[in-house]
Enzyme design. Sequence first.
Site, PDB file in Angstrom:
ATOM      1  N   THR A   1      -8.272   9.652 -10.929  1.00  0.00           N
ATOM      2  CA  THR A   1      -7.875   8.764 -12.023  1.00  0.00           C
ATOM      3  C   THR A   1      -8.994   7.752 -12.243  1.00  0.00           C
ATOM      4  OG1 THR A   1      -5.620   8.994 -11.265  1.00  0.00           O
ATOM      5  CG2 THR A   1      -6.068   7.199 -12.805  1.00  0.00           C
TER       6      THR A   1
ATOM      7  N   ALA B   1       2.962  14.301  -7.312  1.00  0.00           N
ATOM      8  CA  ALA B   1       3.448  13.186  -6.491  1.00  0.00           C
ATOM      9  C   ALA B   1       3.427  13.645  -5.038  1.00  0.00           C
ATOM     10  CB  ALA B   1       4.863  12.797  -6.903  1.00  0.00           C
ATOM     11  N   GLU B   2       3.086  12.744  -4.138  1.00  0.00           N
ATOM     12  CA  GLU B   2       3.058  13.111  -2.721  1.00  0.00           C
ATOM     13  C   GLU B   2       4.478  13.433  -2.241  1.00  0.00           C
ATOM     14  OE1 GLU B   2       0.759  10.387  -0.284  1.00  0.00           O
ATOM     15  OE2 GLU B   2      -0.601  10.151  -1.975  1.00  0.00           O
TER      16      GLU B   2
ATOM     17  N   ASN C   1       1.439   6.572 -15.118  1.00  0.00           N
ATOM     18  CA  ASN C   1       1.744   5.811 -13.899  1.00  0.00           C
ATOM     19  C   ASN C   1       2.334   4.447 -14.229  1.00  0.00           C
ATOM     20  OD1 ASN C   1       1.177   7.767 -12.073  1.00  0.00           O
ATOM     21  ND2 ASN C   1      -0.848   7.014 -11.507  1.00  0.00           N
TER      22      ASN C   1
ATOM     23  N   PHE D   1       4.179   3.661 -16.837  1.00  0.00           N
ATOM     24  CA  PHE D   1       5.577   3.859 -17.263  1.00  0.00           C
ATOM     25  C   PHE D   1       6.481   4.142 -16.062  1.00  0.00           C
ATOM     26  CE2 PHE D   1       6.768   4.383 -21.829  1.00  0.00           C
ATOM     27  CZ  PHE D   1       5.641   3.799 -22.373  1.00  0.00           C
TER      28      PHE D   1
ATOM     29  N   CYS E   1      -1.512   4.907  -5.927  1.00  0.00           N
ATOM     30  CA  CYS E   1      -1.850   4.949  -7.359  1.00  0.00           C
ATOM     31  C   CYS E   1      -1.287   3.819  -8.213  1.00  0.00           C
ATOM     32  CB  CYS E   1      -1.382   6.280  -7.942  1.00  0.00           C
ATOM     33  SG  CYS E   1      -2.349   7.649  -7.303  1.00  0.00           S
TER      34      CYS E   1
ATOM     35  N   LYS F   1       7.004   6.679   0.841  1.00  0.00           N
ATOM     36  CA  LYS F   1       8.144   7.438   0.344  1.00  0.00           C
ATOM     37  C   LYS F   1       8.405   8.548   1.367  1.00  0.00           C
ATOM     38  CE  LYS F   1       7.352  10.543  -2.936  1.00  0.00           C
ATOM     39  NZ  LYS F   1       6.831  11.289  -4.118  1.00  0.00           N
TER      40      LYS F   1
ATOM     41  N   ARG G   1      -0.340   4.247   2.329  1.00  0.00           N
ATOM     42  CA  ARG G   1      -1.166   3.395   1.472  1.00  0.00           C
ATOM     43  C   ARG G   1      -0.267   2.580   0.531  1.00  0.00           C
ATOM     44  NH1 ARG G   1      -5.395   7.653  -0.833  1.00  0.00           N
ATOM     45  NH2 ARG G   1      -3.489   8.883  -0.842  1.00  0.00           N
TER      46      ARG G   1
HETATM   47  C1  UDX Z   1      -8.063   9.614  -4.873  1.00  0.00           C
HETATM   48  C2  UDX Z   1      -7.809   8.397  -5.755  1.00  0.00           C
HETATM   49  O1  UDX Z   1      -7.135   7.422  -4.996  1.00  0.00           O
HETATM   50  C3  UDX Z   1      -7.013   8.728  -6.960  1.00  0.00           C
HETATM   51  O2  UDX Z   1      -7.048   7.685  -7.882  1.00  0.00           O
HETATM   52  C4  UDX Z   1      -7.584   9.856  -7.631  1.00  0.00           C
HETATM   53  O3  UDX Z   1      -6.715  10.259  -8.650  1.00  0.00           O
HETATM   54  C5  UDX Z   1      -7.923  10.999  -6.708  1.00  0.00           C
HETATM   55  O4  UDX Z   1      -8.661  10.573  -5.601  1.00  0.00           O
HETATM   56  P1  UDX Z   1      -6.674  10.692  -2.941  1.00  0.00           P
HETATM   57  O5  UDX Z   1      -7.041  12.124  -2.958  1.00  0.00           O
HETATM   58  O6  UDX Z   1      -5.287  10.322  -2.561  1.00  0.00           O
HETATM   59  O7  UDX Z   1      -6.809  10.056  -4.378  1.00  0.00           O
HETATM   60  O8  UDX Z   1      -7.761   9.858  -2.124  1.00  0.00           O
HETATM   61  P2  UDX Z   1      -8.283  10.104  -0.676  1.00  0.00           P
HETATM   62  O9  UDX Z   1      -7.232  10.792   0.131  1.00  0.00           O
HETATM   63  O10 UDX Z   1      -8.872   8.831  -0.214  1.00  0.00           O
HETATM   64  O11 UDX Z   1      -9.455  11.197  -0.869  1.00  0.00           O
HETATM   65  C6  UDX Z   1     -10.710  10.954  -1.392  1.00  0.00           C
HETATM   66  C7  UDX Z   1     -11.724  11.734  -0.554  1.00  0.00           C
HETATM   67  O12 UDX Z   1     -13.008  11.637  -1.176  1.00  0.00           O
HETATM   68  C8  UDX Z   1     -11.894  11.194   0.875  1.00  0.00           C
HETATM   69  O13 UDX Z   1     -11.659  12.222   1.815  1.00  0.00           O
HETATM   70  C9  UDX Z   1     -13.351  10.711   0.924  1.00  0.00           C
HETATM   71  O14 UDX Z   1     -13.976  10.906   2.182  1.00  0.00           O
HETATM   72  C10 UDX Z   1     -13.975  11.578  -0.162  1.00  0.00           C
HETATM   73  N1  UDX Z   1     -15.228  11.012  -0.709  1.00  0.00           N
HETATM   74  C11 UDX Z   1     -15.275   9.733  -1.114  1.00  0.00           C
HETATM   75  C12 UDX Z   1     -16.338  11.835  -0.830  1.00  0.00           C
HETATM   76  O15 UDX Z   1     -16.312  13.002  -0.445  1.00  0.00           O
HETATM   77  N2  UDX Z   1     -17.479  11.307  -1.391  1.00  0.00           N
HETATM   78  C13 UDX Z   1     -17.565  10.010  -1.782  1.00  0.00           C
HETATM   79  O16 UDX Z   1     -18.626   9.584  -2.239  1.00  0.00           O
HETATM   80  C14 UDX Z   1     -16.424   9.199  -1.644  1.00  0.00           C
HETATM   81  C1  UDX Z   2       2.832   8.831  -8.453  1.00  0.00           C
HETATM   82  C2  UDX Z   2       3.215   9.604  -9.710  1.00  0.00           C
HETATM   83  O1  UDX Z   2       4.606   9.981  -9.629  1.00  0.00           O
HETATM   84  C3  UDX Z   2       2.356  10.834  -9.861  1.00  0.00           C
HETATM   85  O2  UDX Z   2       2.651  11.503 -11.080  1.00  0.00           O
HETATM   86  C4  UDX Z   2       0.894  10.406  -9.840  1.00  0.00           C
HETATM   87  O3  UDX Z   2       0.066  11.556  -9.895  1.00  0.00           O
HETATM   88  C5  UDX Z   2       0.574   9.604  -8.596  1.00  0.00           C
HETATM   89  O4  UDX Z   2       1.457   8.488  -8.489  1.00  0.00           O
HETATM   90  P1  UDX Z   2       3.338   9.096  -5.851  1.00  0.00           P
HETATM   91  O5  UDX Z   2       2.814   7.698  -5.743  1.00  0.00           O
HETATM   92  O6  UDX Z   2       2.789  10.132  -4.934  1.00  0.00           O
HETATM   93  O7  UDX Z   2       3.113   9.651  -7.335  1.00  0.00           O
HETATM   94  O8  UDX Z   2       4.934   9.080  -5.634  1.00  0.00           O
HETATM   95  P2  UDX Z   2       6.193   8.674  -6.546  1.00  0.00           P
HETATM   96  O9  UDX Z   2       7.240   9.687  -6.312  1.00  0.00           O
HETATM   97  O10 UDX Z   2       5.836   8.400  -7.946  1.00  0.00           O
HETATM   98  O11 UDX Z   2       6.698   7.335  -5.853  1.00  0.00           O
HETATM   99  C6  UDX Z   2       5.953   6.129  -5.935  1.00  0.00           C
HETATM  100  C7  UDX Z   2       6.728   4.991  -5.302  1.00  0.00           C
HETATM  101  O12 UDX Z   2       7.884   4.676  -6.071  1.00  0.00           O
HETATM  102  C8  UDX Z   2       7.263   5.295  -3.896  1.00  0.00           C
HETATM  103  O13 UDX Z   2       7.087   4.152  -3.085  1.00  0.00           O
HETATM  104  C9  UDX Z   2       8.725   5.594  -4.119  1.00  0.00           C
HETATM  105  O14 UDX Z   2       9.525   5.359  -2.989  1.00  0.00           O
HETATM  106  C10 UDX Z   2       9.035   4.643  -5.253  1.00  0.00           C
HETATM  107  N1  UDX Z   2      10.217   5.035  -6.052  1.00  0.00           N
HETATM  108  C11 UDX Z   2      10.213   6.205  -6.744  1.00  0.00           C
HETATM  109  C12 UDX Z   2      11.315   4.189  -6.133  1.00  0.00           C
HETATM  110  O15 UDX Z   2      11.328   3.111  -5.529  1.00  0.00           O
HETATM  111  N2  UDX Z   2      12.391   4.563  -6.910  1.00  0.00           N
HETATM  112  C13 UDX Z   2      12.404   5.732  -7.613  1.00  0.00           C
HETATM  113  O16 UDX Z   2      13.416   5.992  -8.293  1.00  0.00           O
HETATM  114  C14 UDX Z   2      11.278   6.575  -7.526  1.00  0.00           C
END
Ligand code: UDX
Ligand code: UDX
Length: 458
Positions: free
Chosen positions: A131, A163-164, A223, A225, A275, A338, A345
């Site tokens: 993102t 979503a995770e 995100n 919304f 996120c 969650k 994070r």
């Molecule tokens: C990340 C961002 O948080 C999110 O906004 C985006 O949509 C996708 O990338 P996430 O995959 O959850 O999400 O992050 P993270 O688990 O920290 O993974 C990023 C990876 O990139 C790490 O393993 C890090 O070591 C790697 N990285 C980072 C590289 O390989 N090269 C770099 O220069 C920086």
């Molecule tokens: C979110 C978006 O859903 C996903 O589309 C985007 O790609 C990344 O960010 P994620 O953060 O992995 O995904 O999980 P999500 O299921 O959205 O939950 C986010 C947080 O909201 C969690 O802490 C969850 O517990 C909380 N949540 C969710 C609530 O408190 N109430 C709800 O009804 C739903």
Amino acid sequence: MTFKKNILCIGAGYVGGPTMAMIAHKCPDYKVTVVDINPTRIAEWNSDDLPIYEPGLDTIVTSTRGKNLFFSTEIERGIKEAEIIFVSVNTPVKTFGAGAGMAADLQYWERTARQILECSESSKIIVEKSTFPVRTAFAMERILSLTKNDIHFDVISNPEFLAEGTAIKDLENPDRVLIGSRETPSGLQARDELIEIYANWVPKDRIITSNIWSSELSKLVANAFLAQRISSINSFTAFCEKSEADITEVARAIGMDSRLGNKFLNPSIGWGGSCFKKDILNLVYLCRHYGLDEVATYWEAVVNINEYQKERFVLTMLSAMFNTLAGKKICLFGFAFKANTGDTRESPAIFIAKKLIDEKAELVITDPEALNNAKIDLNDINGTISYIEDPYEASDGCDAIAVLTEWEMYKGLDFKKIFQSMIKPAFIFDGRNILKHKQLFDIGFNVFPIGKPSLTHF
Ligand code: UDX
Ligand code: UDX
């Protein structure tokens, strides 16, 4: 075996790893390589103990790894060999200089773009999977246009909506796949190449295209919304607690309006995850940058309500337990942001744990997947904290339980047994409204749900 195309993903995180595993699984004629600067992470992806917990991920990785899915630290080689490169490096909130605390830190992304430029010996499609702020693709194009030979790069935006905890399900059956491109002949051709990949398993009518800026913005808006919806329901939990209305009844009543829908209406201690906060603050920063102060203030309030909700939860605990937590033993049920993930994070549990320690409470933390991350998050905290995986053992001798993550297993616990082992009066603060409150009350607990009347014996 010769492959149709070589795909590379830079960044083996929560997004890059599962997404590439799914592409490899659904497209056996593509070779998919995932690289990362972190050798430990790559070693874990190559082991039986994957670096992230995600239901169903193991099966997909083990069935494709070594066949058409490869994890490696050889970034330069990967770049040279690939025709399509997904960029999935992290974009954390900037902690320094202009925009600190709000803007996205783009140093990893820019370093990656420069590395792609340096190592490429042929033209490539570059896909923004992370993102990014709106118009990042423009900056990426500018850097990649510095090429000295006639290599050409097409930059495409293809944000990930998984979503995770449900990543595999979301990837396998996405509501939509969004692909934003330039409307030049090569931009459109690059877009079609990406469509061809997803069309291996995603119905054509769910693969939508747009201009590149709309695609980048759509991810931030989605995100914003989603988080806004949770902040909205959470703001009414406070109202319900004052007025004897019940948030579950209110959520059911409004959720049956087909215009509103019933998803994302679960009240909580606040939303977390890597996120929402980052993306909304980034959106707020961009609004201010464009001089749209009213829009910025509107979206900032979504974050403010979330902070208020976390704070409110701790204050409820404090006031219920006779305005002192000093020396009391509190068991946190769940630390992940969650259920079904070990990810912590921005978990509201971090904030709550720190506040409880400030009140001089003693903490016992239990979680089926997140204890290692919890230990890292609370490493520098001065206080008494223990980490115990078994919830019965964890709650033994505690004054209170606070449910912070909605793990399914908590619903099926023997609370009679738990009650017997706790200090009396025993309290339960259900920060996710997942337990049977009346039953707990009948057992003897003083029960404090979110957004509904408390059930107390005094
Ligand atoms: C990340 C961002 O948080 C999110 O906004 C985006 O949509 C996708 O990338 P996430 O995959 O959850 O999400 O992050 P993270 O688990 O920290 O993974 C990023 C990876 O990139 C790490 O393993 C890090 O070591 C790697 N990285 C980072 C590289 O390989 N090269 C770099 O220069 C920086
Ligand atoms: C979110 C978006 O859903 C996903 O589309 C985007 O790609 C990344 O960010 P994620 O953060 O992995 O995904 O999980 P999500 O299921 O959205 O939950 C986010 C947080 O909201 C969690 O802490 C969850 O517990 C909380 N949540 C969710 C609530 O408190 N109430 C709800 O009804 C739903």
